[in-house]
Design a protein around this motif. Structure first.
Motif, PDB file in Angstrom:
ATOM      1  N   GLY A 197       0.827  -1.194   0.000  1.00 56.77           N
ATOM      2  CA  GLY A 197       0.000   0.000   0.000  1.00 56.77           C
ATOM      3  C   GLY A 197       0.865   1.249   0.000  1.00 56.77           C
ATOM      4  O   GLY A 197       2.070   1.205   0.246  1.00 56.77           O
ATOM      5  N   GLU A 207       1.409   5.250   1.412  1.00 56.68           N
ATOM      6  CA  GLU A 207       1.102   6.289   2.385  1.00 56.68           C
ATOM      7  C   GLU A 207       1.724   7.588   1.906  1.00 56.68           C
ATOM      8  O   GLU A 207       2.669   7.595   1.127  1.00 56.68           O
ATOM      9  CB  GLU A 207       1.697   5.934   3.752  1.00 56.68           C
ATOM     10  N   LEU A 208       1.202   8.687   2.401  1.00 57.67           N
ATOM     11  CA  LEU A 208       1.751   9.990   2.069  1.00 57.67           C
ATOM     12  C   LEU A 208       2.605  10.452   3.243  1.00 57.67           C
ATOM     13  O   LEU A 208       2.136  10.545   4.375  1.00 57.67           O
ATOM     14  CB  LEU A 208       0.634  10.990   1.795  1.00 57.67           C
ATOM     15  N   ALA A 209       3.886  10.719   2.987  1.00 55.64           N
ATOM     16  CA  ALA A 209       4.805  11.140   4.035  1.00 55.64           C
ATOM     17  C   ALA A 209       4.570  12.594   4.407  1.00 55.64           C
ATOM     18  O   ALA A 209       4.054  13.382   3.617  1.00 55.64           O
ATOM     19  CB  ALA A 209       6.249  10.953   3.573  1.00 55.64           C
ATOM     20  N   ASP A 210       4.951  12.955   5.633  1.00 56.29           N
ATOM     21  CA  ASP A 210       4.876  14.356   6.056  1.00 56.29           C
ATOM     22  C   ASP A 210       5.894  15.175   5.281  1.00 56.29           C
ATOM     23  O   ASP A 210       6.907  14.661   4.804  1.00 56.29           O
ATOM     24  CB  ASP A 210       5.143  14.482   7.556  1.00 56.29           C
ATOM     25  N   GLN A 225       5.247   9.823  -1.760  1.00 55.88           N
ATOM     26  CA  GLN A 225       4.524   8.602  -1.429  1.00 55.88           C
ATOM     27  C   GLN A 225       5.533   7.587  -0.901  1.00 55.88           C
ATOM     28  O   GLN A 225       6.603   7.415  -1.481  1.00 55.88           O
ATOM     29  CB  GLN A 225       3.856   8.014  -2.670  1.00 55.88           C
ATOM     30  N   THR A 226       5.184   6.915   0.211  1.00 61.28           N
ATOM     31  CA  THR A 226       6.057   5.892   0.778  1.00 61.28           C
ATOM     32  C   THR A 226       5.321   4.563   0.822  1.00 61.28           C
ATOM     33  O   THR A 226       4.088   4.524   0.843  1.00 61.28           O
ATOM     34  CB  THR A 226       6.501   6.261   2.209  1.00 61.28           C
ATOM     35  N   SER A 227       6.086   3.469   0.845  1.00 56.12           N
ATOM     36  CA  SER A 227       5.471   2.140   0.942  1.00 56.12           C
ATOM     37  C   SER A 227       5.087   1.874   2.397  1.00 56.12           C
ATOM     38  O   SER A 227       5.784   2.289   3.314  1.00 56.12           O
ATOM     39  CB  SER A 227       6.437   1.067   0.440  1.00 56.12           C
ATOM     40  N   GLU A 228       3.963   1.162   2.587  1.00 54.19           N
ATOM     41  CA  GLU A 228       3.511   0.859   3.944  1.00 54.19           C
ATOM     42  C   GLU A 228       4.418  -0.145   4.639  1.00 54.19           C
ATOM     43  O   GLU A 228       4.582  -0.092   5.846  1.00 54.19           O
ATOM     44  CB  GLU A 228       2.086   0.311   3.919  1.00 54.19           C
ATOM     45  N   GLY A 232       8.545   1.750   4.298  1.00 51.40           N
ATOM     46  CA  GLY A 232       8.683   3.191   4.418  1.00 51.40           C
ATOM     47  C   GLY A 232       9.570   3.810   3.356  1.00 51.40           C
ATOM     48  O   GLY A 232       9.929   4.983   3.460  1.00 51.40           O
ATOM     49  N   ASP A 265      -5.222  13.032   1.831  1.00 51.76           N
ATOM     50  CA  ASP A 265      -5.606  12.342   0.597  1.00 51.76           C
ATOM     51  C   ASP A 265      -7.111  12.143   0.599  1.00 51.76           C
ATOM     52  O   ASP A 265      -7.750  12.104   1.638  1.00 51.76           O
ATOM     53  CB  ASP A 265      -4.855  11.007   0.435  1.00 51.76           C
ATOM     54  N   TYR A 291      -3.822  13.239  -3.752  1.00 52.07           N
ATOM     55  CA  TYR A 291      -2.962  13.522  -2.610  1.00 52.07           C
ATOM     56  C   TYR A 291      -2.696  15.017  -2.621  1.00 52.07           C
ATOM     57  O   TYR A 291      -2.530  15.613  -3.678  1.00 52.07           O
ATOM     58  CB  TYR A 291      -1.634  12.768  -2.723  1.00 52.07           C
TER      59      TYR A 291
END
Length: 162
Positions: free
Chosen positions: A12, A14-17, A45-48, A51, A106, A128
């Motif tokens: 999946g 995730e959107l990093a800070d 974007q990072t991998s769940e 990371g 997102d 995003y």
């Protein structure tokens, strides 16, 4: 779904800070302030699973117009009367303090181009973005003004880093 470069699995996203928050430059035109963002915002974007960075997008922030509520005795106030210049030196324009808050987010587009709801989640477009809230404070009179904006990119618009 994206392929993770570390573990070679589909994972999946995730959107990093935001790591490097850009600063805003203030330009004054009468009682109207214009805030110009010093650089683009980089969304990652990072991998769940691990990371690792999977994709990135550079988003440009448009100029923000802010009106600050000045006190009457502030030199930046439109009705400010300059004191007698023989006795007192002319007042200088005040400086401004800018505080910006960046929040990643997102969401999915839930309606089609005709305004009808999209019932099947497969056809919803994933976006995003970053919500930007800016507060400007006049250092002379402590008057404040606020502005906010949002920048976004669709998930398919991200550049792959693998």
């Amino acid at each position: 779904m994206a392929m993770c470069s570390s573990c070679s699995k589909f994972c999946g996203i995730e959107l990093a800070d935001i790591d490097d928050e850009p600063e805003f430059e203030v330009s004054v035109d009468g009682d109207q302030l214009t805030l110009t963002c010093s650089e683009n915002i980089r969304l990652v974007q990072t991998s769940e699973c691990c990371g690792d960075e999977v994709g990135e997008a550079e988003l440009e922030v448009e100029d923000l117009d802010v009106t600050v509520a000045h006190e009457v005795d502030c030199p930046a106030h439109p009705d400010f009367e300059e004191p007698d210049t023989d006795l007192n030196p002319p007042a200088e324009d005040p400086e401004y303090t800018v505080e910006a808050m960046f929040e990643t987010d997102d969401w999915y587009r839930t309606t089609d181009r005709h305004g009808n709801p999209i019932r099947n989640p497969r056809y919803r477009k994933h976006f995003y973005g970053c919500n930007i809230s800016v507060t400007v404070t006049c250092d002379g009179c402590k008057g404040t003004g606020e502005a906010s904006t949002q920048v976004s990119e669709s998930g398919s618009g991200f550049e792959s880093l693998n």
